[in-house]
Design a protein around this motif. Structure first.
Motif, PDB file in Angstrom:
ATOM      1  N   GLU A  96      -8.501  -9.976   3.174  1.00 17.56           N
ATOM      2  CA  GLU A  96      -8.344  -9.035   4.284  1.00 17.56           C
ATOM      3  C   GLU A  96      -9.671  -8.461   4.759  1.00 17.56           C
ATOM      4  O   GLU A  96      -9.809  -8.073   5.906  1.00 17.56           O
ATOM      5  CB  GLU A  96      -7.396  -7.908   3.885  1.00 17.56           C
ATOM      6  CG  GLU A  96      -5.965  -8.348   3.611  1.00 17.56           C
ATOM      7  CD  GLU A  96      -5.275  -8.861   4.859  1.00 17.56           C
ATOM      8  OE1 GLU A  96      -5.585  -8.352   5.959  1.00 17.56           O
ATOM      9  OE2 GLU A  96      -4.457  -9.807   4.761  1.00 17.56           O
ATOM     10  N   HIS A  97     -10.652  -8.386   3.829  1.00 15.65           N
ATOM     11  CA  HIS A  97     -11.932  -7.781   4.224  1.00 15.65           C
ATOM     12  C   HIS A  97     -13.125  -8.621   3.772  1.00 15.65           C
ATOM     13  O   HIS A  97     -14.260  -8.146   3.759  1.00 15.65           O
ATOM     14  CB  HIS A  97     -12.053  -6.359   3.651  1.00 15.65           C
ATOM     15  CG  HIS A  97     -11.842  -6.289   2.166  1.00 15.65           C
ATOM     16  ND1 HIS A  97     -12.836  -6.560   1.262  1.00 15.65           N
ATOM     17  CD2 HIS A  97     -10.725  -6.016   1.451  1.00 15.65           C
ATOM     18  CE1 HIS A  97     -12.354  -6.423   0.037  1.00 15.65           C
ATOM     19  NE2 HIS A  97     -11.085  -6.095   0.116  1.00 15.65           N
ATOM     20  N   GLU A 140      -5.431 -10.182  -0.924  1.00 13.76           N
ATOM     21  CA  GLU A 140      -5.925  -8.831  -0.649  1.00 13.76           C
ATOM     22  C   GLU A 140      -7.425  -8.865  -0.329  1.00 13.76           C
ATOM     23  O   GLU A 140      -7.888  -8.193   0.592  1.00 13.76           O
ATOM     24  CB  GLU A 140      -5.647  -7.927  -1.858  1.00 13.76           C
ATOM     25  CG  GLU A 140      -6.124  -6.500  -1.675  1.00 13.76           C
ATOM     26  CD  GLU A 140      -5.861  -5.641  -2.900  1.00 13.76           C
ATOM     27  OE1 GLU A 140      -6.374  -4.526  -2.951  1.00 13.76           O
ATOM     28  OE2 GLU A 140      -5.149  -6.118  -3.808  1.00 13.76           O
TER      29      GLU A 140
END
Length: 360
Positions: free
Chosen positions: A358-359, A355
């Motif tokens: 992702e960024h 997760e």
């Protein structure tokens, strides 16, 4: 009062050996308002304590209600406490004023986390009484840690031990709940819900203490979860929540609501009643171990849970079987559980890192 008695002489000797070293460490200054209530056939004292604990220049405010059974049954006592807790938004704290005074004098916020102890079952206990003994043992593990968490004074180990205590409680209720007709779905559901709510916070603490330092040592960048993802007050708020308080009181009512009773002489001994369940779990875990590397994540998780149930069941009945062999068996179970726990940390961390990737 004790002058001229053996007890008085021992007290005088202890005081004499202390010399001038006896000093004031802490003191309580409390205004108490008491009221005696009738509940069923019981008498319960309700006391409101307002004041403070002082140790040197340090001060800890006191604002609490105590419930004391003067005569009658624990069931009536808990009924009163539950009613007041719901009405006045109270939460449970089993720490004494003396414990908090000693902590204040030593500049500490909480006592060390309480760990599990095996219950001392008797071979001739009635099954209903045996289950209550198991629940009492679990509560003696849960309540001190829950009290520290509710006070906002606890660390990650208190949270971990509270969860372990709740897991032991769930195992007792799931595997041996049929031994008592007083166990209802609400008691079981309360333990399951509270355990689940604590899981996310505990998983992050475990990763921070174990896996993340290993990754950083191998060259990974320093990274923690976003501060907003896991509010630091979450366990505190949870153990102050009305539903949690009512669940804890329900378990206290069951655990202490009936005196221990021995089974009939012709009834099977308690060890014989528990042995088939432990044998079944042992077979399932051993069979899974032979194929563990080829299992999917869900099957591995199921095996871990069965291993925990087997270990806690072994601890429950430890007092009934030969100590040396049983201790060695429990050690092997604990080592296996620790190994699978380390694997679980990896499996819990992987989606968190995916997760974040992702960024980041």
């Amino acid at each position: 009062l004790h002058d001229g008695t053996p007890e008085g002489q021992a007290l005088q000797a202890a005081l004499a050996s202390a010399g001038d070293s006896l000093t004031l460490r802490f003191e309580t200054d409390v205004w108490r308002t008491r009221r005696e209530l009738r509940a069923g056939r019981s008498r319960v004292e309700v006391a409101l304590d307002l004041g403070s604990i002082r140790a040197g220049t340090a001060t800890l405010p006191l604002h609490e209600v105590e419930f004391e059974l003067l005569a009658g049954s624990v069931t009536d006592l808990v009924t009163v406490a539950a009613r007041w807790a719901a009405r006045h938004h109270l939460w449970l704290d089993t720490r004494s004023k003396a414990e908090r005074g000693h902590l204040l004098a030593h500049g500490k916020s909480a006592s060390p986390a309480t760990k599990a102890r095996s219950p001392l079952l008797q071979a001739r206990l009635d099954p209903d009484a045996a289950l209550r003994c198991l629940v009492r043992s679990a509560l003696q593990h849960v309540l001190p840690n829950a009290s520290a968490l509710a006070a906002g004074a606890a660390g990650p180990e208190h949270l971990h031990q509270a969860r372990v205590g709740l897991r032991r409680l769930r195992c007792a209720l799931r595997d041996f709940g049929a031994w008592s007709s007083d166990i209802d779905d609400n008691v079981v559901a309360g333990a399951r819900q509270l355990f689940g709510q604590l899981s996310a916070a505990r998983d992050r603490d475990a990763l921070a203490a174990g896996l993340w330092p290993l990754l950083e040592g191998a060259g990974a960048p320093t990274w923690q979860l976003d501060a907003g993802a896991t509010p630091s007050c979450e366990p505190t708020a949870l153990f102050r929540h009305a539903a949690t308080t009512q669940s804890l009181l329900q378990w206290i009512r069951f655990a202490y609501g009936r005196a221990d009773v021995l089974a009939d002489a012709e009834a099977p001994k308690l060890g014989a009643a528990g042995r088939p369940h432990l044998r079944r779990l042992h077979r399932l875990v051993r069979r899974a171990g032979k194929d563990f590397e080829r299992m999917d994540v869900a099957s591995r998780h199921r095996t871990r849970k069965r291993l925990k149930r087997l270990r806690y069941g072994a601890e429950f009945f430890a007092a009934l079987w030969p100590a040396q062999a049983w201790t060695a068996y429990q050690l092997r179970l604990r080592q296996a559980q620790e190994a699978l726990g380390a694997l679980q940390d990896v499996e819990a961390a992987e989606p968190l890192y995916r997760e974040q990737a992702e960024h980041d």
